[in-house]
Structures are given as structure tokens and as C-alpha cells.
Write a protein that holds these residues in place. Structure first.
Motif, PDB file in Angstrom:
ATOM      1  N   TRP A 213       0.825  -1.216   0.000  1.00  0.00           N
ATOM      2  CA  TRP A 213       0.000   0.000   0.000  1.00  0.00           C
ATOM      3  C   TRP A 213       0.859   1.265   0.000  1.00  0.00           C
ATOM      4  N   THR A 214       2.054   1.180   0.596  1.00  0.00           N
ATOM      5  CA  THR A 214       2.972   2.324   0.556  1.00  0.00           C
ATOM      6  C   THR A 214       3.432   2.580  -0.876  1.00  0.00           C
ATOM      7  N   TYR A 215       3.758   1.498  -1.572  1.00  0.00           N
ATOM      8  CA  TYR A 215       4.200   1.627  -2.966  1.00  0.00           C
ATOM      9  C   TYR A 215       3.071   2.147  -3.846  1.00  0.00           C
ATOM     10  N   TRP A 216       1.869   1.649  -3.619  1.00  0.00           N
ATOM     11  CA  TRP A 216       0.715   2.082  -4.402  1.00  0.00           C
ATOM     12  C   TRP A 216       0.433   3.563  -4.207  1.00  0.00           C
ATOM     13  N   ILE A 217       0.337   3.997  -2.943  1.00  0.00           N
ATOM     14  CA  ILE A 217       0.015   5.394  -2.676  1.00  0.00           C
ATOM     15  C   ILE A 217       1.159   6.301  -3.103  1.00  0.00           C
ATOM     16  N   GLY A 218       2.398   5.777  -3.034  1.00  0.00           N
ATOM     17  CA  GLY A 218       3.551   6.562  -3.477  1.00  0.00           C
ATOM     18  C   GLY A 218       3.461   6.916  -4.947  1.00  0.00           C
ATOM     19  N   TRP A 219       3.098   5.933  -5.783  1.00  0.00           N
ATOM     20  CA  TRP A 219       2.968   6.182  -7.217  1.00  0.00           C
ATOM     21  C   TRP A 219       1.734   7.042  -7.517  1.00  0.00           C
ATOM     22  N   ILE A 220       0.670   6.885  -6.721  1.00  0.00           N
ATOM     23  CA  ILE A 220      -0.518   7.735  -6.896  1.00  0.00           C
ATOM     24  C   ILE A 220      -0.145   9.197  -6.684  1.00  0.00           C
ATOM     25  N   VAL A 221       0.579   9.458  -5.622  1.00  0.00           N
ATOM     26  CA  VAL A 221       0.956  10.839  -5.292  1.00  0.00           C
ATOM     27  C   VAL A 221       1.919  11.398  -6.339  1.00  0.00           C
ATOM     28  N   ILE A 222       2.863  10.563  -6.788  1.00  0.00           N
ATOM     29  CA  ILE A 222       3.789  11.010  -7.824  1.00  0.00           C
ATOM     30  C   ILE A 222       3.018  11.397  -9.085  1.00  0.00           C
ATOM     31  N   ALA A 223       2.026  10.578  -9.453  1.00  0.00           N
ATOM     32  CA  ALA A 223       1.213  10.884 -10.629  1.00  0.00           C
ATOM     33  C   ALA A 223       0.451  12.189 -10.444  1.00  0.00           C
ATOM     34  N   MET A 224      -0.051  12.443  -9.242  1.00  0.00           N
ATOM     35  CA  MET A 224      -0.796  13.676  -8.974  1.00  0.00           C
ATOM     36  C   MET A 224       0.106  14.900  -9.094  1.00  0.00           C
TER      37      MET A 224
ATOM     38  N   SER B 271       3.662   5.512 -16.317  1.00  0.00           N
ATOM     39  CA  SER B 271       4.218   4.450 -15.468  1.00  0.00           C
ATOM     40  C   SER B 271       3.385   4.269 -14.205  1.00  0.00           C
ATOM     41  N   ALA B 272       2.887   5.383 -13.671  1.00  0.00           N
ATOM     42  CA  ALA B 272       2.090   5.319 -12.442  1.00  0.00           C
ATOM     43  C   ALA B 272       0.788   4.555 -12.675  1.00  0.00           C
ATOM     44  N   PHE B 273       0.127   4.803 -13.795  1.00  0.00           N
ATOM     45  CA  PHE B 273      -1.105   4.069 -14.101  1.00  0.00           C
ATOM     46  C   PHE B 273      -0.832   2.576 -14.236  1.00  0.00           C
ATOM     47  N   PHE B 274       0.240   2.230 -14.927  1.00  0.00           N
ATOM     48  CA  PHE B 274       0.615   0.829 -15.088  1.00  0.00           C
ATOM     49  C   PHE B 274       0.903   0.184 -13.731  1.00  0.00           C
ATOM     50  N   THR B 275       1.731   0.862 -12.922  1.00  0.00           N
ATOM     51  CA  THR B 275       2.154   0.314 -11.631  1.00  0.00           C
ATOM     52  C   THR B 275       0.997   0.207 -10.651  1.00  0.00           C
ATOM     53  N   THR B 276       0.241   1.282 -10.499  1.00  0.00           N
ATOM     54  CA  THR B 276      -0.834   1.270  -9.501  1.00  0.00           C
ATOM     55  C   THR B 276      -1.923   0.272  -9.870  1.00  0.00           C
ATOM     56  N   GLY B 277      -2.159   0.110 -11.183  1.00  0.00           N
ATOM     57  CA  GLY B 277      -3.134  -0.891 -11.625  1.00  0.00           C
ATOM     58  C   GLY B 277      -2.707  -2.295 -11.229  1.00  0.00           C
ATOM     59  N   ARG B 278      -1.438  -2.629 -11.510  1.00  0.00           N
ATOM     60  CA  ARG B 278      -0.930  -3.967 -11.155  1.00  0.00           C
ATOM     61  C   ARG B 278      -0.815  -4.129  -9.650  1.00  0.00           C
ATOM     62  N   MET B 279      -0.448  -3.054  -8.964  1.00  0.00           N
ATOM     63  CA  MET B 279      -0.285  -3.123  -7.517  1.00  0.00           C
ATOM     64  C   MET B 279      -1.630  -3.362  -6.837  1.00  0.00           C
ATOM     65  N   LEU B 280      -2.656  -2.621  -7.246  1.00  0.00           N
ATOM     66  CA  LEU B 280      -3.991  -2.784  -6.681  1.00  0.00           C
ATOM     67  C   LEU B 280      -4.554  -4.165  -7.023  1.00  0.00           C
ATOM     68  N   TYR B 281      -4.267  -4.633  -8.238  1.00  0.00           N
ATOM     69  CA  TYR B 281      -4.680  -5.980  -8.671  1.00  0.00           C
ATOM     70  C   TYR B 281      -4.085  -7.031  -7.735  1.00  0.00           C
TER      71      TYR B 281
ATOM     72  N   ILE C  33      -7.013  -0.046 -12.661  1.00  0.00           N
ATOM     73  CA  ILE C  33      -6.525   1.168 -13.320  1.00  0.00           C
ATOM     74  C   ILE C  33      -7.578   2.270 -13.249  1.00  0.00           C
ATOM     75  N   ASN C  34      -8.846   1.899 -13.406  1.00  0.00           N
ATOM     76  CA  ASN C  34      -9.926   2.894 -13.325  1.00  0.00           C
ATOM     77  C   ASN C  34      -9.915   3.620 -11.987  1.00  0.00           C
ATOM     78  N   LEU C  35      -9.821   2.850 -10.896  1.00  0.00           N
ATOM     79  CA  LEU C  35      -9.832   3.459  -9.561  1.00  0.00           C
ATOM     80  C   LEU C  35      -8.611   4.355  -9.366  1.00  0.00           C
ATOM     81  N   SER C  36      -7.446   3.861  -9.767  1.00  0.00           N
ATOM     82  CA  SER C  36      -6.224   4.650  -9.616  1.00  0.00           C
ATOM     83  C   SER C  36      -6.320   5.948 -10.407  1.00  0.00           C
ATOM     84  N   THR C  37      -6.870   5.865 -11.616  1.00  0.00           N
ATOM     85  CA  THR C  37      -7.004   7.055 -12.463  1.00  0.00           C
ATOM     86  C   THR C  37      -7.960   8.076 -11.843  1.00  0.00           C
ATOM     87  N   LEU C  38      -9.063   7.599 -11.279  1.00  0.00           N
ATOM     88  CA  LEU C  38     -10.019   8.505 -10.632  1.00  0.00           C
ATOM     89  C   LEU C  38      -9.375   9.248  -9.467  1.00  0.00           C
ATOM     90  N   ILE C  39      -8.553   8.520  -8.699  1.00  0.00           N
ATOM     91  CA  ILE C  39      -7.896   9.165  -7.549  1.00  0.00           C
ATOM     92  C   ILE C  39      -6.878  10.190  -8.032  1.00  0.00           C
TER      93      ILE C  39
END
Length: 447
Positions: A94-105, A300-310, A332-338
Motif C-alpha cells: 500500500w505504501t508503494y501504491w500510494i507513493g505512485w498515486i501521489v507522484i502521478a498527482m 508508469s504510475a497508471f501501469f504500476t498502480t493498476g498492477r499493484m492494486l490488482y 486502473i480505473n480506480l487509480s485514475t479517478l484518484i
């Protein structure tokens, strides 16, 4: 779990993975932040990057050995779950997932700023939304579409760096006079080798390390790569050579064309150099390069967060399923919305708020990298005890000593961040985040 059961399609070629591995080591830190690094270290920044690059290579070799041992795992965090336990996997995942989410933002916010350079009278949010939608579509069409996008994003960065290196060589070999003086190879060392008598050299290590954030991204592509037993080792082994060529070459050229004492923190040395030799559109060119670098980070963030959440969700959840194109579309949909919330949040919070959170995520990546090395140590112990099968074709050299030295190096960078005034608060925030997740894991998960 085999890759066939998961349903991943192996469509990323060596060409894609090689450029993904390279693109992960070249970010806006080189194009925009090199001036600050040079001002803190002087020509000694070359040694700083070489040392840092060697430890990054050790980390990547450890990651590569894990990937080769079981290339069916969708993300490298799965190895941490296997060897460190479910609770550790939960916290780190979850740290890796949220890290890439924030980087994408933050990168999406940066895209608005970069587009503002060309369209100063237009609001930034339409650009942010346009890039968000375009990169989302790239990620849900096919894995190969993602690979192609990353290939060309990386190619643009490489062309800019090669242009800098080529310019430096031509000017120095021809002893060409510019507005910055006569270009000589001796300019590199004639003004001293270390800035500020070495007082700010340690800070340069911290800045050099963060230039490599995202290098581990190749570890998320293994389950969707053609011939991973050949492609992953080749991509990882090329990292050191490419670091030497692109970082050391570019920084050397920058300090040959113009004395390193002339560079200022906060100003792009690429813009200074190209402007100094008479290229009037230098600022626009570099603005385009960093725009593509930001787009690459979001891609890269969309790719990573999608696989990470999966991976985190599990097969029973809707986010743990693949669509008919073998893509975790729901994740990927959820990550993109966030990530898309940043378009709305930018109305209410200044960019500095995002920068603060992004720095916190960056500090958390250090913890993930140290955990990766610990995971490798546990894996090697399991192999020695005969509990898992090892691989003879791609091992981390000088293990376990290289593991220990890399952990110590990463730990020193983390301590440096903790005692440095500019990064102290964000580092403490990352620790609080890890502790919070650890408490949640203790309550929810049973190993």
C-alpha cells in the motif's frame, strides 16, 4: 500462481523493457535539478553519481534475481509478501501504491505548469484533464500500447541528453568560443573539484539518489514481458553502462561548456547551456522534454498502480480481475479517478501542498528499497536451506555483503533526510505513514 492462470499477456519486448529500465533512471531531476546538484558538489558530483549508481545497480541485481526465480508474480512486492510475511507485504504494497498515486498527482500538476509556458492565458486544468484521459486510454487499450508510449517518452529524453553530450564534445574539441568563454576540457576541473570545501557533498548524495527513483519500475513489468529470463537480465545489466553514459556524460558536458561555478540551484543547466551557445528556443525545447518526462511518470504510475492494486485486492475482488485484453482495468480505473482528483484539488490547495506530499512518498520509497534488499537476503537463506529453488543464471555479485552495504547506504540517505532541515518533516511523515499501516496490518491480517 502461474502467469497463465493470471491471464497476463506477454507483449512487452526487449526494446520496450530496455527503454522502460532506462527511462526509470532519467527524470526531471537531471534536466531541472542538475544545477542544484552541481552547486552543492562541483565536479565531485560525477563521483557521487558513480557511487550512487553502483548501489542502485546492486539493488536492481537483487531485484532481478528475485524476478528470475519466479517471473509469474505481477509485481515485485509479491516477493516481499512471500519472504517477509503478509503484514510486511500489506504495509509495503500500500505504501508503494500510494507513493505512485501521489507522484502521478504531482506530475499531473506539473504538466499544467509546463503547458502554461506556451499558453499563459489558458487555465491549466484542461491540459491536466487531457493528459489524464490520453494516458488512461494508453493503459487500457493494450500492454503493448503502454510499452510503445514509454519507448518514445524515453527516446525524447535520450535525444536531449545525447544533444548535450555531443555539443560538449564538439565545442571542446574545436576550442569554440561562446558567450560563456572558450570551451576546454580543462574547464571541468580548473575551478576546483569540490564545491563549498565539501560541506554540502552529503546533500548531493541525497539528490543523486532521488534522481534514480522509479528505477525499480522494470520489476513491475516482468509478468508481461516476452522471454523474461533473457529480457530482464539484459535490461538490468545495461543500467550501469547507461548511467555512466547519460548521467556522467551529460554532467561532464555541462561543466565543460560552462564553469560549474556559474550554475545556480533552481535553474536548468540545459537551458543555460543551450541559451549560452545561441539556441534561442532552448527553454521551449527543455520545457517539452520535461513535459514528456512528466507524462512518462504518469503513464508508469497508471501501469504500476493498476498492477499493484490488482495484486493487493486478490482474485475475489473486482479489482483483482483482468479484462479480455489481459489488463486490470478496474484497478486502473480506480487509480485514475484518484489521480484525477488533483485536477479538482488544484483549485483549493497550492502546488506546494502536493510537493510536500510527494517528498513524503519519496522518503517512503527508501524504506521499500531497503525492504527489497532484506527480502533478497531472506530469499538467499531460503535457497540455502532448500526451501525454495534458486537461480544460477542471474545472481547479485558478492551477496550477502553487497546486500548489507546497499542497506547501509540507503539507511544513511534516510538518516541524512531525517537530520536535514528541508526534508526532516516529510521524512517523519513517511515514518508515521509506515507505522499507521503497520498498526492496520496488525489488526486486520494474520500471518
Amino acid at each position: 500462481m502461474s502467469n497463465e492462470k493470471q491471464g497476463f499477456a506477454r507483449t512487452l519486448s526487449h526494446r520496450h523493457v530496455a527503454m522502460i529500465a532506462l527511462g526509470g533512471t532519467i527524470g526531471t531531476g537531471l534536466f531541472l535539478g542538475a544545477g542544484s546538484s552541481i552547486s552543492k558538489a562541483g565536479p565531485a558530483i560525477l563521483l557521487v553519481y558513480i557511487i550512487t549508481g553502483l548501489f542502485v545497480f546492486a539493488m536492481m541485481r537483487a531485484l532481478g534475481e528475485l524476478l528470475i526465480s519466479d517471473d509469474s508474480k505481477p509485481v515485485f512486492i509479491d516477493f516481499m509478501t512471500q519472504y517477509l510475511g503478509k503484514k510486511a507485504g500489506f504495509v509495503l504494497g500500500w505504501t508503494y501504491w500510494i507513493g505512485w498515486i501521489v507522484i502521478a498527482m504531482t506530475e499531473l500538476t506539473a504538466i499544467g505548469t509546463y503547458m502554461h509556458y506556451w499558453f499563459p492565458d489558458m487555465p491549466t486544468w484542461p491540459w491536466e484533464l487531457a493528459f489524464l484521459v490520453a494516458l488512461y486510454l494508453v493503459n487500457i487499450i493494450a500492454v503493448k500500447a503502454f510499452g510503445e508510449a514509454e519507448f518514445w517518452f524515453s527516446m525524447i529524453k535520450i535525444i536531449a541528453i545525447c544533444a548535450m553530450i555531443g555539443t560538449g564534445l564538439i565545442l571542446a574539441l574545436g576550442h569554440v568560443k561562446t558567450s560563456m568563454g572558450t570551451t576546454e576540457f580543462s574547464t571541468l576541473w580548473s575551478h576546483g573539484l569540490v564545491a563549498n570545501h565539501g560541506n554540502t557533498l552529503l546533500a548531493a548524495f541525497q539528490m543523486a539518489f532521488f534522481s534514480f527513483l522509479g528505477v525499480e519500475f522494470v520489476g513491475v513489468t516482468a509478468a508481461e514481458t516476452k522471454d523474461p529470463l533473457q529480457t530482464i537480465p539484459r535490461a538490468i545489466n545495461s543500467i550501469v553502462f547507461r548511467i555512466l553514459v547519460f548521467y556522467i556524460g551529460a554532467l561532464s558536458a555541462i561543466m565543460i561548456i560552462q564553469p560549474w561555478t556559474n550554475y545556480k540551484a533552481g535553474e536548468s543547466p540545459f537551458v543555460q547551456v543551450f541559451s549560452g551557445i545561441g539556441i534561442q528556443s532552448a527553454a521551449a525545447i527543455i520545457n517539452f522534454v520535461v513535459l514528456t518526462a512528466a507524462a512518462s511518470a504518469i503513464n508508469s504510475a497508471f501501469f504500476t498502480t493498476g498492477r499493484m492494486l490488482y495484486s493487493l485486492a486478490g482474485p475475489k475482488s473486482r479489482f483483482g480481475r483482468l479484462d479480455r485484453n489481459h489488463i486490470p482495468r478496474a484497478a486502473i480505473n480506480l487509480s485514475t479517478l484518484i489521480v484525477g482528483l488533483s485536477v479538482v484539488v488544484n483549485y483549493f490547495f497550492p502546488t506546494d501542498a502536493f510537493n510536500l506530499i510527494s517528498s513524503t512518498a519519496s522518503a517512503a520509497f527508501l524504506i521499500i528499497y531497503m525492504a527489497l534488499m532484506v527480502t533478497h537476503l531472506v530469499y538467499k537463506k531460503q535457497v540455502k536451506e532448500g526451501n525454495v529453488s534458486g537461480t544460477k543464471m542471474f545472481k547479485l555479485p558478492f551477496s550477502p555483503w553487497s546486500d548489507y552495504l546497499t542497506i547501509i547506504f540507503l539507511g544513511l540517505i534516510f538518516i541524512l533526510m531525517l537530520i536535514t532541515k528541508a526534508t526532516m518533516f516529510t521524512t517523519i511523515l513517511s515514518i508515521i505513514w509506515i507505522v499507521f499501516l503497520a498498526i492496520v496490518a496488525q489488526i486486520k491480517i494474520k500471518d
